[in-house]
Scaffold this active site. Structure first.
Site, PDB file in Angstrom:
ATOM      1  N   LYS A   1      48.634 -42.636  15.578  1.00  0.00           N
ATOM      2  CA  LYS A   1      49.146 -43.740  14.768  1.00  0.00           C
ATOM      3  C   LYS A   1      50.371 -43.313  13.962  1.00  0.00           C
ATOM      4  CE  LYS A   1      46.353 -46.880  16.154  1.00  0.00           C
ATOM      5  NZ  LYS A   1      46.878 -48.050  16.888  1.00  0.00           N
TER       6      LYS A   1
ATOM      7  N   GLU B   1      38.278 -31.037   4.625  1.00  0.00           N
ATOM      8  CA  GLU B   1      38.868 -32.015   3.725  1.00  0.00           C
ATOM      9  C   GLU B   1      38.542 -31.664   2.280  1.00  0.00           C
ATOM     10  OE1 GLU B   1      37.169 -35.914   4.299  1.00  0.00           O
ATOM     11  OE2 GLU B   1      35.173 -35.116   4.627  1.00  0.00           O
TER      12      GLU B   1
ATOM     13  N   SER C   1      43.680 -35.721  12.326  1.00  0.00           N
ATOM     14  CA  SER C   1      42.942 -35.712  13.591  1.00  0.00           C
ATOM     15  C   SER C   1      43.894 -36.082  14.712  1.00  0.00           C
ATOM     16  CB  SER C   1      41.768 -36.703  13.562  1.00  0.00           C
ATOM     17  OG  SER C   1      42.229 -38.032  13.767  1.00  0.00           O
TER      18      SER C   1
ATOM     19  N   THR D   1      46.951 -47.053  10.682  1.00  0.00           N
ATOM     20  CA  THR D   1      45.849 -46.584   9.846  1.00  0.00           C
ATOM     21  C   THR D   1      46.397 -45.907   8.602  1.00  0.00           C
ATOM     22  OG1 THR D   1      44.003 -45.003   9.694  1.00  0.00           O
ATOM     23  CG2 THR D   1      45.753 -44.483  11.246  1.00  0.00           C
TER      24      THR D   1
ATOM     25  N   ARG E   1      33.922 -31.456   8.399  1.00  0.00           N
ATOM     26  CA  ARG E   1      35.351 -31.744   8.413  1.00  0.00           C
ATOM     27  C   ARG E   1      36.067 -30.897   7.360  1.00  0.00           C
ATOM     28  NH1 ARG E   1      34.229 -38.247   8.303  1.00  0.00           N
ATOM     29  NH2 ARG E   1      33.461 -38.445  10.440  1.00  0.00           N
TER      30      ARG E   1
ATOM     31  N   TYR F   1      43.406 -38.419  16.811  1.00  0.00           N
ATOM     32  CA  TYR F   1      43.530 -39.884  16.794  1.00  0.00           C
ATOM     33  C   TYR F   1      44.540 -40.335  15.755  1.00  0.00           C
ATOM     34  CZ  TYR F   1      42.833 -44.440  14.777  1.00  0.00           C
ATOM     35  OH  TYR F   1      43.076 -45.666  14.214  1.00  0.00           O
ATOM     36  N   HIS F   2      44.362 -39.881  14.506  1.00  0.00           N
ATOM     37  CA  HIS F   2      45.247 -40.344  13.439  1.00  0.00           C
ATOM     38  C   HIS F   2      46.708 -40.006  13.731  1.00  0.00           C
ATOM     39  CE1 HIS F   2      41.435 -40.524  11.008  1.00  0.00           C
ATOM     40  NE2 HIS F   2      42.015 -41.655  10.668  1.00  0.00           N
TER      41      HIS F   2
END
Length: 389
Positions: free
Chosen positions: A188, A333, A182, A147, A331, A184-185
């Site tokens: 990767k 960001e 995150s 990603t 979030r 999840y990220h």
């Protein structure tokens, strides 16, 4: 030759499998454990487009598209014994690894889901890489969809792969640092590092395809028959922002832009993503870049506000009156980040962009408008909520 495609029941994996199988007589073996269907059900949502059982999908591929070289294996790649058996039986020359828990919001719900995401994603990749080494299959071209989220949101232009680091007058090429935002990220980011290590230690040819936010309800292959449709998630947890906005437009629900929405995110169409993976999978070893190669699977960065306004305009063509509203951003960001990302290698791979964002949204809204009742019945899933364990 055998091509193994993991995540073959998924949004990206299924249309990629059809594209690859339609262009070769080689055997294409799909593997999946159907976890994506369970995760979406777990958050109280469902795919807007009905997703047929895998047996019906395979039957339709043969009946409608004339594809006879697809087969399917059900199993969990996080189970090393299963993965070793899979590799030993099929001995693939190419692996397209698209299996993962792909949702950042899902990985952020609680510690249990963060742990699951990290174990599931990283264990599957390690099992595949070590399986290739232990079964003497290190010539296998390993292609993984990671990603662009591994890059985070740096203020400098993002390279297509590594970076140059300077210190005390000396410089060297180094892997891009893991700046994921995150749980999840970060899986990767670790996968990217493990693939680099596997190439260094085992000499496995690696293509790290850093996938952007993918939009679109289908490809020519999946739209040929209802049984061939790929899934279309639109909830907060599994629906990417473009899909969630499109579904909100169809449901008559205001599009929810978090914060200013001026931050740009990397986007690419499903058609372009499928084409790139298919070309890599079928590329002659003599023609592909040797060693370890990173592709930024992006066509262009788009601001969230532009995403919302484009979808509102396109939805108007279908008779939907859509409002764009701003909400407090849940979030952490930069809401004005100017994403700059190199993508020359990827654009060379696919020759040219096939579907623009506006075209993709026109196809998307045209498709999901047929399932307006399903979307409307689940409109409470557009926004984050408290989930039961």
């Amino acid at each position: 030759m055998t091509i193994l495609l993991t995540g073959g029941d998924g949004y990206l994996g299924w249309p990629t499998a059809l594209r690859i199988a339609s262009r070769t007589d080689d055997r294409v073996v799909l593997v999946d454990n159907f976890a994506r269907r369970e995760w979406v059900e777990n958050v109280g949502s469902r795919s807007a487009t009905p997703v047929a059982p895998i047996s019906e999908r395979l039957d339709a591929a043969e009946e409608v598209l004339g594809i006879t070289n697809l087969s399917f294996v059900e199993g969990d790649l996080a189970d090393k014994e299963f993965t070793d058996e899979l590799l030993g039986i099929h001995e693939p020359e190419v692996i397209v690894h698209a299996a993962a828990q792909p949702s950042a919001p899902y990985s952020q719900i609680n510690g249990e889901r963060a742990n699951y995401t990290q174990h599931n994603n990283m264990q599957a990749t390690r099992n595949l890489l070590w399986g290739l080494e232990e079964q003497d299959l290190t010539d296998t071209h390993f292609i993984e969809t990671t990603t662009t989220g591994v890059y985070g949101a740096p203020e400098f232009p993002i390279p297509e792969g590594g970076a140059t680091m300077e210190n005390q007058g000396e410089a060297d090429a180094v892997p891009f640092p893991a700046m994921a935002g995150s749980w999840y990220h970060l899986t990767k980011s670790h996968d990217a590092a493990n693939m680099r290590l596997a190439h260094q230690q085992f000499d496995i040819p690696i293509s790290d395809v850093r996938t952007s936010i993918i939009y679109g309800a289908g490809t020519d292959e999946t739209q040929a028959d209802d049984r061939l449709a790929t899934r279309f998630d639109f909830d907060y947890y599994f629906g990417v922002v473009a899909h969630r906005f499109a579904a909100q437009a169809v449901a008559g629900y205001p599009m929810t832009v978090y914060g200013k929405g001026e931050q740009r995110k990397p986007f690419g169409s499903l058609e372009d993503a499928v084409e790139g993976l298919a070309r890599l999978a079928l590329m002659d070893p003599a023609e592909r870049e040797s060693g370890h190669t990173v592709y930024n699977q992006v066509t262009r960065p788009i601001s969230i506000v532009e995403v919302a306004e484009t979808i509102a305009d396109v939805a108007g063509e279908f008779g939907y009156d859509v409002a764009v509203e701003h909400f407090e951003n849940p979030r952490d960001e930069d809401e004005t980040h100017e994403m700059e990302i190199e993508n020359d290698r990827y654009l060379d791979l696919i020759d040219e962009q096939r579907v623009t964002f506006e075209e993709g949204m026109r196809e998307t809204i045209g498709t999901i408008s047929e399932y307006e009742e399903i979307i409307t019945a689940h409109e409470d899933r557009f926004l984050p909520g408290v989930l039961e364990d």
